[in-house]
Design a protein around this motif. Sequence first.
Motif, PDB file in Angstrom:
ATOM      1  N   VAL A 215       0.848  -1.193   0.000  1.00 53.89           N
ATOM      2  CA  VAL A 215       0.000   0.000   0.000  1.00 53.89           C
ATOM      3  C   VAL A 215       0.883   1.242   0.000  1.00 53.89           C
ATOM      4  O   VAL A 215       1.774   1.362   0.840  1.00 53.89           O
ATOM      5  N   PRO A 216       0.672   2.174  -0.939  1.00 54.47           N
ATOM      6  CA  PRO A 216       1.492   3.393  -0.943  1.00 54.47           C
ATOM      7  C   PRO A 216       1.308   4.184   0.347  1.00 54.47           C
ATOM      8  O   PRO A 216       0.228   4.194   0.940  1.00 54.47           O
ATOM      9  N   GLY A 217       2.376   4.837   0.768  1.00 50.32           N
ATOM     10  CA  GLY A 217       2.275   5.730   1.916  1.00 50.32           C
ATOM     11  C   GLY A 217       1.668   7.054   1.514  1.00 50.32           C
ATOM     12  O   GLY A 217       1.266   7.255   0.362  1.00 50.32           O
ATOM     13  N   LEU A 218       1.605   7.981   2.438  1.00 50.00           N
ATOM     14  CA  LEU A 218       0.972   9.270   2.171  1.00 50.00           C
ATOM     15  C   LEU A 218       1.775  10.107   1.196  1.00 50.00           C
ATOM     16  O   LEU A 218       1.240  11.029   0.582  1.00 50.00           O
ATOM     17  N   THR A 219       3.083   9.779   1.037  1.00 49.28           N
ATOM     18  CA  THR A 219       3.909  10.527   0.095  1.00 49.28           C
ATOM     19  C   THR A 219       3.887   9.906  -1.300  1.00 49.28           C
ATOM     20  O   THR A 219       4.508  10.418  -2.217  1.00 49.28           O
ATOM     21  N   GLY A 220       3.192   8.774  -1.457  1.00 54.53           N
ATOM     22  CA  GLY A 220       3.132   8.097  -2.755  1.00 54.53           C
ATOM     23  C   GLY A 220       4.072   6.920  -2.845  1.00 54.53           C
ATOM     24  O   GLY A 220       3.937   6.080  -3.716  1.00 54.53           O
ATOM     25  N   ALA A 221       5.064   6.824  -1.930  1.00 52.01           N
ATOM     26  CA  ALA A 221       5.966   5.673  -1.879  1.00 52.01           C
ATOM     27  C   ALA A 221       5.440   4.684  -0.849  1.00 52.01           C
ATOM     28  O   ALA A 221       4.397   4.887  -0.250  1.00 52.01           O
ATOM     29  N   LYS A 222       6.184   3.580  -0.633  1.00 48.18           N
ATOM     30  CA  LYS A 222       5.791   2.583   0.361  1.00 48.18           C
ATOM     31  C   LYS A 222       5.671   3.219   1.739  1.00 48.18           C
ATOM     32  O   LYS A 222       6.512   3.998   2.148  1.00 48.18           O
ATOM     33  N   MET A 223       4.578   2.868   2.460  1.00 47.52           N
ATOM     34  CA  MET A 223       4.419   3.376   3.817  1.00 47.52           C
ATOM     35  C   MET A 223       5.455   2.710   4.712  1.00 47.52           C
ATOM     36  O   MET A 223       5.576   1.493   4.728  1.00 47.52           O
ATOM     37  N   SER A 224       6.210   3.532   5.440  1.00 43.96           N
ATOM     38  CA  SER A 224       7.349   3.016   6.189  1.00 43.96           C
ATOM     39  C   SER A 224       7.390   3.578   7.593  1.00 43.96           C
ATOM     40  O   SER A 224       7.154   4.768   7.801  1.00 43.96           O
ATOM     41  N   PRO A 252      -5.797  15.358  -8.168  1.00 46.30           N
ATOM     42  CA  PRO A 252      -7.127  15.167  -8.784  1.00 46.30           C
ATOM     43  C   PRO A 252      -7.051  14.224  -9.982  1.00 46.30           C
ATOM     44  O   PRO A 252      -6.208  14.388 -10.864  1.00 46.30           O
ATOM     45  N   GLY A 253      -7.868  13.184  -9.967  1.00 45.42           N
ATOM     46  CA  GLY A 253      -7.945  12.256 -11.087  1.00 45.42           C
ATOM     47  C   GLY A 253      -6.848  11.215 -11.148  1.00 45.42           C
ATOM     48  O   GLY A 253      -6.914  10.280 -11.952  1.00 45.42           O
ATOM     49  N   ASN A 254      -5.809  11.313 -10.296  1.00 47.87           N
ATOM     50  CA  ASN A 254      -4.677  10.386 -10.350  1.00 47.87           C
ATOM     51  C   ASN A 254      -4.918   9.228  -9.383  1.00 47.87           C
ATOM     52  O   ASN A 254      -4.950   9.412  -8.174  1.00 47.87           O
ATOM     53  N   ILE A 255      -5.079   8.022  -9.935  1.00 54.05           N
ATOM     54  CA  ILE A 255      -5.355   6.851  -9.097  1.00 54.05           C
ATOM     55  C   ILE A 255      -4.104   5.982  -8.911  1.00 54.05           C
ATOM     56  O   ILE A 255      -4.166   4.923  -8.290  1.00 54.05           O
ATOM     57  N   GLN A 256      -2.947   6.444  -9.440  1.00 52.59           N
ATOM     58  CA  GLN A 256      -1.699   5.688  -9.306  1.00 52.59           C
ATOM     59  C   GLN A 256      -0.945   6.148  -8.063  1.00 52.59           C
ATOM     60  O   GLN A 256      -0.826   7.338  -7.806  1.00 52.59           O
ATOM     61  N   ASN A 257      -0.394   5.200  -7.292  1.00 52.04           N
ATOM     62  CA  ASN A 257       0.394   5.515  -6.086  1.00 52.04           C
ATOM     63  C   ASN A 257      -0.330   6.494  -5.167  1.00 52.04           C
ATOM     64  O   ASN A 257       0.275   7.378  -4.567  1.00 52.04           O
ATOM     65  N   ASN A 258      -1.644   6.311  -5.087  1.00 51.27           N
ATOM     66  CA  ASN A 258      -2.466   7.190  -4.256  1.00 51.27           C
ATOM     67  C   ASN A 258      -2.742   6.470  -2.935  1.00 51.27           C
ATOM     68  O   ASN A 258      -3.597   5.591  -2.848  1.00 51.27           O
ATOM     69  N   GLY A 259      -1.986   6.832  -1.894  1.00 52.35           N
ATOM     70  CA  GLY A 259      -2.094   6.149  -0.612  1.00 52.35           C
ATOM     71  C   GLY A 259      -3.454   6.303   0.045  1.00 52.35           C
ATOM     72  O   GLY A 259      -3.920   5.400   0.742  1.00 52.35           O
ATOM     73  N   VAL A 260      -4.106   7.443  -0.174  1.00 51.34           N
ATOM     74  CA  VAL A 260      -5.427   7.683   0.429  1.00 51.34           C
ATOM     75  C   VAL A 260      -6.455   6.747  -0.201  1.00 51.34           C
ATOM     76  O   VAL A 260      -7.240   6.089   0.491  1.00 51.34           O
ATOM     77  N   LEU A 261      -6.436   6.664  -1.529  1.00 47.77           N
ATOM     78  CA  LEU A 261      -7.365   5.793  -2.241  1.00 47.77           C
ATOM     79  C   LEU A 261      -7.094   4.320  -1.925  1.00 47.77           C
ATOM     80  O   LEU A 261      -8.026   3.519  -1.753  1.00 47.77           O
ATOM     81  N   SER A 262      -5.818   3.953  -1.825  1.00 44.40           N
ATOM     82  CA  SER A 262      -5.460   2.567  -1.512  1.00 44.40           C
ATOM     83  C   SER A 262      -5.956   2.160  -0.131  1.00 44.40           C
ATOM     84  O   SER A 262      -6.349   1.010   0.086  1.00 44.40           O
ATOM     85  N   PHE A 263      -5.939   3.100   0.815  1.00 47.14           N
ATOM     86  CA  PHE A 263      -6.426   2.804   2.163  1.00 47.14           C
ATOM     87  C   PHE A 263      -7.920   2.491   2.130  1.00 47.14           C
ATOM     88  O   PHE A 263      -8.397   1.591   2.827  1.00 47.14           O
ATOM     89  N   VAL A 264      -8.645   3.220   1.295  1.00 43.25           N
ATOM     90  CA  VAL A 264     -10.083   2.948   1.137  1.00 43.25           C
ATOM     91  C   VAL A 264     -10.287   1.539   0.597  1.00 43.25           C
ATOM     92  O   VAL A 264     -11.134   0.777   1.096  1.00 43.25           O
ATOM     93  N   LYS A 265      -9.481   1.162  -0.400  1.00 45.92           N
ATOM     94  CA  LYS A 265      -9.641  -0.146  -1.049  1.00 45.92           C
ATOM     95  C   LYS A 265      -9.261  -1.299  -0.125  1.00 45.92           C
ATOM     96  O   LYS A 265     -10.013  -2.285  -0.006  1.00 45.92           O
ATOM     97  N   HIS A 266      -8.109  -1.190   0.528  1.00 48.47           N
ATOM     98  CA  HIS A 266      -7.546  -2.349   1.237  1.00 48.47           C
ATOM     99  C   HIS A 266      -7.903  -2.412   2.715  1.00 48.47           C
ATOM    100  O   HIS A 266      -7.685  -3.444   3.346  1.00 48.47           O
ATOM    101  N   VAL A 267      -8.462  -1.338   3.261  1.00 48.47           N
ATOM    102  CA  VAL A 267      -8.831  -1.349   4.678  1.00 48.47           C
ATOM    103  C   VAL A 267     -10.314  -1.075   4.883  1.00 48.47           C
ATOM    104  O   VAL A 267     -11.042  -1.894   5.442  1.00 48.47           O
ATOM    105  N   LEU A 268     -10.770   0.073   4.402  1.00 49.28           N
ATOM    106  CA  LEU A 268     -12.131   0.489   4.746  1.00 49.28           C
ATOM    107  C   LEU A 268     -13.200  -0.391   4.103  1.00 49.28           C
ATOM    108  O   LEU A 268     -14.172  -0.773   4.769  1.00 49.28           O
TER     109      LEU A 268
END
Length: 531
Positions: A215-224, A252-268
């Motif tokens: 899951v990408p971190g908040l900066t777009g890289a791996k959360m560490s 806006p509109g960027n779904i790549q390396n988006n840590g916020v969107l990934s959190f919705v998908k993999h957790v929420l």
Amino acid sequence: MAEQLSPDEKFHLITRNLQEVLGEDKLKQVLQERELKVYWGTATTGKPHVAYFVPMSKIADFLKAGCEVTILFADLHAFLDNMKAPWELLELRVQYYEQVIKAMLESIGVPLDKLKFVKGTDFQLSREYTLDVYRLSSMVTEHDAKKAGAEVVKQVEHPLLSGLLYPGLQALDEEYLKVDAQFGGVDQRKIFTLAEKYLPSLGYAKRSHLMNPMVPGLTGAKMSSSEEESKIDLLDKKEDVKKKLKKAFCEPGNIQNNGVLSFVKHVLFPLCGDFCIKRDAKWGGDRVYTVFEEVEKDFAEEVVHPGDLKASVEVALNKLLDPIRRKFESPELRKLTNSAYPDPSKTRKGAKAGGGGGAGGEDDELVPSRLDIRVGKIVSVEKHPDADSLYLEKIDVGEAEPRTVVSGLVAYLSQEDLQDRAVLLLCNLKPQKMRGIESQAMLLCASVDGEPRRVEPLDPPEGSSPGERVFVEGYEAGKPDDKLNPKKKVWEKLQIDLKVSQECVAQWRDKQLMTKLGHITCKTLKGGNIS
């Protein structure tokens, strides 16, 4: 619920949202005969953060599918991985991990009575396990061990033998925990394939492997755990969660390396089954999504604004964190937290907090706050009149006059590369004459040895001004020495632990070098030394 599920339904639940599964046929065969035994291990190093909800949500799936789940607190692995957890803190870190992970599981409604918790050193120091480590080390090549740990074990220029043992121990854990499958992130894939290759050579069964996406971190890289801005701590206050989400990468509109969107998908979504976007009525009002793909589609088409997505994630995330925060308000758990993760800016008894100040006494704490590192701007650069391999630079560090600096960069960088460049200077070394000209500071660079040797100046964050102070996270309050005493070799002792991470971020003992604007980086030299 598990009793009512067919083997195929259990398989779907076990494997949903995974990036990859190795050994699917074996999984299906076991599920036809009995419940699956699976384990997830975590090295007890840095503080767990919100990305740990990703494996927790899968553990919830495993339990719903009737699996027997073991959670391994891999304390020995934490020590072997370049001593990320000091030996004297191992037991405290294990206690912290156990308490915080149990609190996470309780916050998402997972019954703890169905889980088994195991500490690595409870079985990894036994005679049988130790003999198997030796047996395995007689089969695994240095190349295979290094390759297996490449994405998990911290990579350094001169790796310790402990880091080469790490993947083999993780492979043996599958046998000693008596499981059918190991679960982890896809960054563990090379360790999993090493286990599949070598365990049968010891006479042990090959296990299946279940892999979550990273899951990408908040900066777009791996959360560490070691990158403060990339992650939200489980005990962060609500205002800190808001601040970190506000800074999060979410174009806006960027779904790549988006840590916020990934959190919705993999957790929420796995935990809640739906997700509510909260927004003002004039922008369409609240909307409840029952399928993640619809959220992703609306965000890609800019129907959902990043501000609304972040605000909605903030609400949902705080609901998950509130029970954890409440649990850790107890005096016992506060004390445990402070003992397992002591404030690095607090020095040993008798030393000044933050370290440094003055010229330094015999027993001064060896902390990075003693280094006077500043942002500089090269205002002129020319060849040294008496040495072809040296440059003579004038560098603005926010003082009345630029400092004169002599550096041996002729073989690596052109004058054009250096002119007007923002750089980092170590400003409190004793001035030293180099071929007749006094150098008043050291220009800090990353380097990687080899043929040819490569060197790059460290880069301050964009927008940095000459004179801005550079600090190591956790040591912000310390005062630099007026001058480093060359006889005590303070710089030389601290410099040993200055490295460049695999994300090209400058670090001291896994703590980031920073200015008030962000991280210190270099362009390409991953794993390089800093001097």
